[in-house]
Design a protein around this motif. Structure first.
Motif, PDB file in Angstrom:
ATOM      1  N   ASP A   1     -14.322   6.531   5.766  1.00  0.00           N
ATOM      2  CA  ASP A   1     -13.890   7.761   5.068  1.00  0.00           C
ATOM      3  C   ASP A   1     -12.923   7.571   4.793  1.00  0.00           C
ATOM      4  N   GLU A   2     -12.946   8.427   3.476  1.00  0.00           N
ATOM      5  CA  GLU A   2     -11.023   7.903   2.569  1.00  0.00           C
ATOM      6  C   GLU A   2     -10.052   9.356   3.282  1.00  0.00           C
ATOM      7  N   LYS A   3     -10.850  10.112   3.817  1.00  0.00           N
ATOM      8  CA  LYS A   3      -9.886  11.023   4.291  1.00  0.00           C
ATOM      9  C   LYS A   3      -9.922  10.551   5.355  1.00  0.00           C
ATOM     10  N   ILE A   4     -10.008  10.149   6.874  1.00  0.00           N
ATOM     11  CA  ILE A   4     -10.199   9.162   7.061  1.00  0.00           C
ATOM     12  C   ILE A   4      -9.143   8.306   7.460  1.00  0.00           C
ATOM     13  N   SER A   5      -9.162   7.204   6.425  1.00  0.00           N
ATOM     14  CA  SER A   5      -8.517   6.168   5.813  1.00  0.00           C
ATOM     15  C   SER A   5      -6.870   6.531   5.051  1.00  0.00           C
ATOM     16  N   LYS A   6      -7.173   7.712   5.032  1.00  0.00           N
ATOM     17  CA  LYS A   6      -5.803   7.803   4.992  1.00  0.00           C
ATOM     18  C   LYS A   6      -5.032   8.747   5.180  1.00  0.00           C
ATOM     19  N   ASN A   7      -5.769   8.805   6.521  1.00  0.00           N
ATOM     20  CA  ASN A   7      -4.512   9.315   7.708  1.00  0.00           C
ATOM     21  C   ASN A   7      -3.900   8.177   8.671  1.00  0.00           C
ATOM     22  N   ASN A   8      -5.257   6.684   8.082  1.00  0.00           N
ATOM     23  CA  ASN A   8      -4.849   5.918   9.020  1.00  0.00           C
ATOM     24  C   ASN A   8      -3.097   5.179   8.683  1.00  0.00           C
ATOM     25  N   ILE A   9      -2.178   5.100   9.388  1.00  0.00           N
ATOM     26  CA  ILE A   9      -1.229   4.271   9.249  1.00  0.00           C
ATOM     27  C   ILE A   9      -1.649   3.116   8.958  1.00  0.00           C
ATOM     28  N   ASP A  10      -2.451   2.296   9.447  1.00  0.00           N
ATOM     29  CA  ASP A  10      -2.581   1.562   9.203  1.00  0.00           C
ATOM     30  C   ASP A  10      -3.024   0.727   6.965  1.00  0.00           C
ATOM     31  N   TYR A  11      -3.362   1.224   6.849  1.00  0.00           N
ATOM     32  CA  TYR A  11      -3.913   1.516   5.888  1.00  0.00           C
ATOM     33  C   TYR A  11      -2.945   2.054   4.488  1.00  0.00           C
ATOM     34  N   PHE A  12      -2.488   2.796   4.885  1.00  0.00           N
ATOM     35  CA  PHE A  12      -1.085   2.482   4.121  1.00  0.00           C
ATOM     36  C   PHE A  12      -0.002   1.064   4.542  1.00  0.00           C
ATOM     37  N   ASN A  13       0.259   0.700   5.467  1.00  0.00           N
ATOM     38  CA  ASN A  13       1.025  -0.927   5.880  1.00  0.00           C
ATOM     39  C   ASN A  13       0.265  -1.210   5.332  1.00  0.00           C
ATOM     40  N   LEU A  14      -1.584  -1.452   5.573  1.00  0.00           N
ATOM     41  CA  LEU A  14      -1.799  -2.733   4.875  1.00  0.00           C
ATOM     42  C   LEU A  14      -1.716  -2.432   3.156  1.00  0.00           C
ATOM     43  N   LYS A  15      -1.358  -2.010   2.341  1.00  0.00           N
ATOM     44  CA  LYS A  15      -1.663  -1.470   1.007  1.00  0.00           C
ATOM     45  C   LYS A  15      -0.317  -1.577   0.977  1.00  0.00           C
ATOM     46  N   GLU A  16       0.690  -1.592   1.775  1.00  0.00           N
ATOM     47  CA  GLU A  16       2.219  -2.160   1.060  1.00  0.00           C
ATOM     48  C   GLU A  16       2.338  -3.939   1.399  1.00  0.00           C
ATOM     49  N   ASP A  17       1.659  -4.428   2.153  1.00  0.00           N
ATOM     50  CA  ASP A  17       1.643  -5.483   2.408  1.00  0.00           C
ATOM     51  C   ASP A  17       1.346  -6.497   1.628  1.00  0.00           C
ATOM     52  N   ARG A  18      -0.016  -5.848   1.020  1.00  0.00           N
ATOM     53  CA  ARG A  18      -0.208  -6.404  -0.334  1.00  0.00           C
ATOM     54  C   ARG A  18       0.176  -6.279  -1.476  1.00  0.00           C
ATOM     55  N   ALA A  19       0.788  -5.264  -2.181  1.00  0.00           N
ATOM     56  CA  ALA A  19       2.082  -5.027  -2.726  1.00  0.00           C
ATOM     57  C   ALA A  19       3.078  -5.868  -3.124  1.00  0.00           C
ATOM     58  N   ASN A  20       3.163  -6.122  -1.718  1.00  0.00           N
ATOM     59  CA  ASN A  20       3.994  -7.312  -1.014  1.00  0.00           C
ATOM     60  C   ASN A  20       4.146  -8.432  -1.418  1.00  0.00           C
ATOM     61  N   GLU A  21       2.977  -8.898  -0.919  1.00  0.00           N
ATOM     62  CA  GLU A  21       2.324 -10.144  -1.821  1.00  0.00           C
ATOM     63  C   GLU A  21       2.384 -10.955  -3.193  1.00  0.00           C
ATOM     64  N   GLU A  22       1.833  -9.332  -3.665  1.00  0.00           N
ATOM     65  CA  GLU A  22       0.949  -9.798  -5.138  1.00  0.00           C
ATOM     66  C   GLU A  22       3.117  -9.353  -5.630  1.00  0.00           C
ATOM     67  N   LYS A  23       3.672  -8.948  -5.490  1.00  0.00           N
ATOM     68  CA  LYS A  23       5.268  -9.153  -6.512  1.00  0.00           C
ATOM     69  C   LYS A  23       5.669 -10.403  -6.039  1.00  0.00           C
ATOM     70  N   LYS A  24       5.382 -11.076  -4.680  1.00  0.00           N
ATOM     71  CA  LYS A  24       5.793 -12.466  -4.478  1.00  0.00           C
ATOM     72  C   LYS A  24       4.893 -13.624  -5.410  1.00  0.00           C
ATOM     73  N   GLU A  25       3.717 -12.939  -5.425  1.00  0.00           N
ATOM     74  CA  GLU A  25       2.826 -14.006  -5.880  1.00  0.00           C
ATOM     75  C   GLU A  25       3.598 -14.708  -7.494  1.00  0.00           C
TER      76      GLU A  25
END
Length: 64
Positions: free
Chosen positions: A16-40
């Motif tokens: 559920d997109e609404k629940i997911s966007k309110n989930n702090i882990d969702y934002f942390n996961l997106k941020e971690d993936r973005a950082n990994e992509e930059k490093k790669e």
């Protein structure tokens, strides 16, 4: 027992997109993936640069 099952349940970000966007882990996961992509991307750039310099140096040594 069902409450312990709910605690250990894997995160489902597609349910559920609404629940997911309110989930702090969702934002942390997106941020971690973005950082990994930059490093790669940076590592790939460095690797290609070093490989190109090595090839150029090798050819320069052969023809000198």
């Amino acid at each position: 027992m069902s409450s312990s099952f709910e605690k250990n349940k894997n995160l489902d970000f597609t349910r559920d997109e609404k629940i997911s966007k309110n989930n702090i882990d969702y934002f942390n996961l997106k941020e971690d993936r973005a950082n990994e992509e930059k490093k790669e991307k940076f590592q790939n750039f460095v690797f290609v640069s070093v490989a190109a310099i090595a090839v150029i140096a090798f050819v320069a040594i052969i023809y000198s």
